[in-house]
Design a protein around this motif. Sequence first.
Motif, PDB file in Angstrom:
ATOM      1  N   TYR A   1       2.323   1.775   3.354  1.00  0.00           N
ATOM      2  CA  TYR A   1       3.567   1.047   3.623  1.00  0.00           C
ATOM      3  C   TYR A   1       4.756   1.868   3.144  1.00  0.00           C
ATOM      4  O   TYR A   1       5.768   1.997   3.836  1.00  0.00           O
ATOM      5  CB  TYR A   1       3.542  -0.318   2.924  1.00  0.00           C
ATOM      6  CG  TYR A   1       4.852  -1.090   2.998  1.00  0.00           C
ATOM      7  CD1 TYR A   1       5.129  -1.929   4.074  1.00  0.00           C
ATOM      8  CD2 TYR A   1       5.807  -0.972   1.989  1.00  0.00           C
ATOM      9  CE1 TYR A   1       6.320  -2.623   4.153  1.00  0.00           C
ATOM     10  CE2 TYR A   1       7.005  -1.660   2.058  1.00  0.00           C
ATOM     11  CZ  TYR A   1       7.256  -2.488   3.136  1.00  0.00           C
ATOM     12  OH  TYR A   1       8.453  -3.169   3.200  1.00  0.00           O
ATOM     13  N   VAL A   2       4.618   2.409   1.940  1.00  0.00           N
ATOM     14  CA  VAL A   2       5.706   3.227   1.392  1.00  0.00           C
ATOM     15  C   VAL A   2       5.941   4.442   2.281  1.00  0.00           C
ATOM     16  O   VAL A   2       7.082   4.740   2.656  1.00  0.00           O
ATOM     17  CB  VAL A   2       5.387   3.671  -0.054  1.00  0.00           C
ATOM     18  CG1 VAL A   2       6.468   4.612  -0.572  1.00  0.00           C
ATOM     19  CG2 VAL A   2       5.254   2.457  -0.963  1.00  0.00           C
TER      20      VAL A   2
ATOM     21  N   THR B   1       0.824  -1.214   0.000  1.00  0.00           N
ATOM     22  CA  THR B   1       0.000   0.000   0.000  1.00  0.00           C
ATOM     23  C   THR B   1       0.855   1.260   0.000  1.00  0.00           C
ATOM     24  O   THR B   1       2.040   1.227   0.344  1.00  0.00           O
ATOM     25  CB  THR B   1      -0.885   0.043   1.268  1.00  0.00           C
ATOM     26  OG1 THR B   1      -0.033   0.264   2.404  1.00  0.00           O
ATOM     27  CG2 THR B   1      -1.639  -1.261   1.462  1.00  0.00           C
ATOM     28  N   ALA B   2       0.227   2.356  -0.369  1.00  0.00           N
ATOM     29  CA  ALA B   2       0.912   3.643  -0.292  1.00  0.00           C
ATOM     30  C   ALA B   2       1.307   3.944   1.156  1.00  0.00           C
ATOM     31  O   ALA B   2       2.365   4.528   1.412  1.00  0.00           O
ATOM     32  CB  ALA B   2       0.015   4.747  -0.847  1.00  0.00           C
TER      33      ALA B   2
END
Lengths: 383, 383
Positions: free
Chosen positions: B374-375, B371-372
């Motif tokens: 996580y980034v 997911t964004a």
Amino acid sequence: MSVTAAKGFSAAGIAAGIKETGNPDLALVVNNGPRRAAAGVFTSNRVKAAPVLWSEQVLKGGEVSAVILNSGGANACTGPKGFQDTHATAEKVADVLGHDAAEVAVCSTGLIGVLLPMDKLLPGVETAAAQLSEHGGEKAAIAIKTTDTVHKTSVVSKDGWTVGGMAKGAGMLAPGLATMLVVLTTDADLDSETLDKALRAATKVTFDRVDSDGCMSTNDTVLLLASGASGITPEYAEFAAAVESVCADLGRQLIGDAEGASKDIKVEVINAASEDDAVEVGRSIARNNLLKCAINGEDPNWGRVLSAIGTTRAVFEPDQLNVAINGVWVCKNGSVGDDRELVDMRYREVHIVADLAAGSETATIWTNDLTADYVHENSAYSS
Amino acid sequence: MSVTAAKGFSAAGIAAGIKETGNPDLALVVNNGPRRAAAGVFTSNRVKAAPVLWSEQVLKGGEVSAVILNSGGANACTGPKGFQDTHATAEKVADVLGHDAAEVAVCSTGLIGVLLPMDKLLPGVETAAAQLSEHGGEKAAIAIKTTDTVHKTSVVSKDGWTVGGMAKGAGMLAPGLATMLVVLTTDADLDSETLDKALRAATKVTFDRVDSDGCMSTNDTVLLLASGASGITPEYAEFAAAVESVCADLGRQLIGDAEGASKDIKVEVINAASEDDAVEVGRSIARNNLLKCAINGEDPNWGRVLSAIGTTRAVFEPDQLNVAINGVWVCKNGSVGDDRELVDMRYREVHIVADLAAGSETATIWTNDLTADYVHENSAYSS
């Protein structure tokens, strides 16, 4: 330029209606001779798309007179009907050009698991053939784009002979080989064995060392076609260097256009006990999601590099590892090195050096950072 | 509950000031006997943190009287000084408790490459020892959190004996073993060989099959301590089942709290020729960034599953592969199956079944989506 930079080739790129957007989606590259030697390297994924299965057979003959490439559909995991469609496409090209279908390579790229709209593709072959031109290389390069934001071409010209090519690939660049479609052409007068040797040597150190997201495609194809139209047979070493140069340039362009990427990361492994060790370590670093996120945040997190090295079988001692990020040796002897605050990460290119202190071999792997945009691009649409 | 659910154990969790936030960061678990048998499983990363190197030696003796765990710093890649700090921590615990330092296991978690603030940690040991309690398990579980949003505990009670434990881990869960800190306790009366056998059997099918982001930590440690305080020696099979149950529960909690995740993905490989094949295929699917992005977007992109299977060495024929997502067989015989529109992906848990049609073995790997968030979580701060 592109595939028509070398003499003896014509190409076209058109919109056949395969893509719902109406963008160009069909490219045709024709070798007008006098010779039609060819070599190819294909995905090592065991789930191979129909066009890969077809083209592997074509290349066994060592001769390719034309390559038809479509974007807008991978024709992978499409069963017997998918293979029939590839066969029908090659037959159509052969029919229109007056060639033998057994010398027509087919490449497809796009969504897996969807049959191609043959009612659009087959008429498209006629349209493309009608537009073949010795200046059509650029249009062909544009027609094979999927999520690419730019088309990729490269040319090296030597004394009277040329190697040129085009590539597509924006996500899913990974080893084994390259997860991309690439067509290279040359007017050098060489046989298929020589082409094969030069192509394999070049892909091994270029496309095989480009690893965007660790994923391997079902459709990867790299073709090298020789027309012999220059009438010149270059020295092998010089020819091989030219092929490698074009492949390296295209590989670098692929990383530069990788989906969602904001950083291009050059992972250089030095002082390895073997080249295999260097490649294994480089790939492990290049695939570390946590490091790729850290680079996205301009954080010189060398601990992630050491963690990645530690998962490999390479020869090294943990307390002898050194890591430099953009020239600053932030890790020395497996521990804290120079001040990480000294690392300047404002620019797009990031250079990581991992010193294994175990020998004298080296390898360089290119990758990119992991970004929220990558997630968005690959979650928002089926690709 | 947690590590103090079993009789014979006391624990504490305090804020020693290692974390700049002032959150709890030091946990102490003490085995009050009568016996102090123990077993441990550690990271297979070759770059091991100082506390792992220390605790591996401690566990060779088969006896552990106390475990000291800190969050706020991994003490990994910290050179000889880092190892001295681990040693000094164990000595301090032994000193305060009147035990032998050779029976004190040490665990650390947090940022790699930073020395621990020993001026805060050592006084913290005294504070923790002063707060030891038979009800301290919960506080200990809270003190080992890093990016965890919740603390994780699990307990199984049988006829007069109990297995309980705590775990931390939110990112970087990966195989080889688990990329986490886990302390399990039991009041069953068992020797260290039996504990070791049960622990290895349990981790192999639980923590080893939890793969959040493919990354392997330098600090992974799973410990199992037996006090014998129940006076009961259970049947091995019953005890092993209890340990596996607690490990499975904790592993499931770790995936449920993985950094940035919005989906918990159960990858079940069936009809494999061997269990190794099933695990290899499951791991390959679980590590495919493109698939993990697609799941994030609630896109039942089965082509990504086939691509991932194709990169393995497992026994299968591409045209015999079947894939179900949330009960819908979207891929049959390596090609298009039931309508992907039928797949309901609104819920957090996603169930992927990969049928290799090559045998009767099976394995399940747990992962999560990419997911964004996580980034963002892994780019915004050094961790």
